[in-house]
Scaffold this active site. Structure first.
Site, PDB file in Angstrom:
ATOM      1  CD  GLU A 148      72.999  19.858 175.428  1.00  0.00           C
ATOM      2  OE1 GLU A 148      72.578  18.719 175.166  1.00  0.00           O
ATOM      3  OE2 GLU A 148      73.236  20.702 174.539  1.00  0.00           O
ATOM      4  CB  CYS A 188      68.838   9.697 177.327  1.00  0.00           C
ATOM      5  SG  CYS A 188      70.566   9.582 177.696  1.00  0.00           S
ATOM      6  CG  HIS A 237      73.947  15.188 178.251  1.00  0.00           C
ATOM      7  ND1 HIS A 237      73.205  14.496 177.317  1.00  0.00           N
ATOM      8  CD2 HIS A 237      73.987  16.477 177.819  1.00  0.00           C
ATOM      9  CE1 HIS A 237      72.826  15.324 176.355  1.00  0.00           C
ATOM     10  NE2 HIS A 237      73.287  16.517 176.629  1.00  0.00           N
TER      11      HIS A 237
END
Ligand code: SUG
Length: 444
Positions: free
Chosen positions: A174, A371, A250
């Site tokens: 990720e 993000c 995350h």
């Protein structure tokens, strides 16, 4: 060598919508099928970039990706002209059409993992595009991400952009959302901390039960190898599986680091004491002392951290030796978090300033300030060698605001994705954008 950190924010694409595609991401699931406002989303993101650039922080952007992803649609049997492909997909599988239209590349923390040249064996800055193979709508992003990164960081003398890892569960990757670099200063060798959610080849290792762990240890180790990181300065830490099951999909939803500071929640890691111990030892090797800023569950429960995105913040080093915490507006609306932050800033910690932004359009899909950005620490020579057209300036900001106003809709509902006109609008917008950014051929 001195280096400066640039944040590469994702410019929100014209098809930003709420399709509920991310199982395990509470916000994405709760806002499924509500109407989005792509214009507002892009303007909110640009406002953050402009404000931070005007404060003197290094700020650049990564472009949105071509949508819809016709390659995906055609590869699964939707054939014919573009209009026929769209019509069939809309009729037979609206959710897959939504995947092909997702504007998720806006969350550039997931575009790649980045290791500055001070950390790598060959003295180059390394990127590995993230395969994002846990979610269909994100699993194709790496193709365009690596293409954009190669266009911006072209000079092989300074930069290496690696292809994504094999797109299989063992290598779920990720990107920077599960990677933090701790250091004395951005230009000297640092400690790279990889946080993983599960281990593919260890059946006895703990893992979440409800939601997926998107990052594997095997992927983190592969990225470290590709980047030529030294074993002494690389730390692998397991994320607490229980918090993944509470919506922390995350690590950057529960921890953020900058320079020698790690701002984290008590429950972030499977073994907190072990994690800190590993970090302290590795950091001693680079002459840095870990400044661990721990937020206790009693002050901020995990659910409040997830609702507010307190840890999905940017920690930015300032000229006065202190740091600013860039937070979403939601932090002021969750009582425990607002009160914690008041105390933090007043309490003499290294964080002496809060900068908040309204990023609601992105937040409703589970994407906060952190993000939306990919951190890249660049030496002066590297900063000069990268493509300059993506660096945020007042002029570029105004050009992009006018571009958004011209091309973006202010309302998009899932049913609108079936409208063939939308594909034409997106195409025209991106054609013009590649000219604005000086990146011809980006979308060919
Ligand atoms: O991968 N949301 C993204 C949010 C990514 C946040 N990034 C970081 N934490 N670094 C995701 O879950 C939602 C799209 C939708 O449901 O339409 C989405 O992809």
């Amino acid at each position: 060598m001195s280096a400066r950190e640039f944040n590469f924010d994702g410019l929100v694409g014209p098809s930003h919508n709420y399709a509920g595609l991310s199982f395990g991401n509470v916000a994405s699931f709760s806002n499924v099928k509500s109407a989005s406002n792509p214009k507002l989303a892009a303007l909110q993101g640009l406002a953050k970039m402009r404000a931070l650039a005007s404060r003197g922080f290094g700020q650049a952007l990564l472009p949105p990706q071509d949508r819809p992803n016709f390659r995906l649609l055609r590869s699964i049997g939707f054939t014919g002209t573009d209009a026929e492909v769209l019509a069939r997909a809309a009729k037979e599988s609206p959710v897959i059409l939504a995947c092909a239209y997702s504007a998720s590349p806006m969350w550039t923390a997931n575009a790649a993992t980045v290791s500055p040249s001070a950390d790598s064996a060959d003295g180059r800055l390394h990127f590995t595009a993230a395969n994002l193979n846990n979610k269909l709508h994100r699993a194709f992003e790496h193709e365009q991400s690596s293409r954009a990164l190669r266009a911006i960081f072209k000079d092989a003398k300074h930069f290496a952009v690696h292809d994504a890892l094999p797109g299989t569960p063992a290598f779920g990757d990720e990107g920077a959302a599960n990677h933090t670099r701790l250091c004395k200063d951005h230009g000297s060798a640092g400690v790279e901390m990889f946080v993983y959610g599960r281990i593919e080849f260890d059946a006895s290792a703990s893992a979440p039960k409800k939601y997926p762990a998107r990052q594997t240890l095997e992927a983190s180790q592969a990225v470290a190898r590709l980047h030529g990181l030294s074993a002494e300065r690389t730390v692998y830490i397991q994320q607490n599986p229980d918090v993944i099951d509470q919506g922390v999909f995350h690590n950057d939803v529960i921890a953020v680091g900058n320079a020698n500071a790690l701002f984290y929640h008590e429950q972030a890691f499977a073994d907190e004491a072990g994690a800190l111990d590993q970090l302290r030892r590795a950091m001693a090797g680079v002459g840095a002392d870990l400044n661990a800023i721990r937020v206790d569950t009693a002050r901020v429960p995990v659910a409040d951290a997830v609702a507010s995105y307190l840890f999905n913040s940017q920690l930015l080093s300032k000229d006065n030796g202190k740091m600013a915490l860039v937070i979403p507006q939601e932090c002021q609306e969750v009582a425990s978090v607002a009160s914690y932050l008041d105390g933090l800033v007043a309490g003499g910690s290294v964080i002496d300033e809060l900068i908040h932004f309204d990023l609601r359009q992105s937040m409703r899909n589970g994407g906060g300030p952190a993000c939306l950005r990919l951190r890249v620490a660049l030496t002066d020579a590297e900063a000069a060698a990268m493509h300059q057209g993506v660096v945020m300036t007042e002029a570029l900001y105004h050009t992009l605001v006018a571009w958004v106003e011209k091309h973006y809709r202010d309302r998009l509902e899932p049913a609108d994705l079936a409208d063939p006109q939308l594909a034409i609008e997106v195409h025209n917008a991106l054609e013009e954008l590649s000219r604005i950014l000086g990146l011809p051929g980006l979308y060919d």
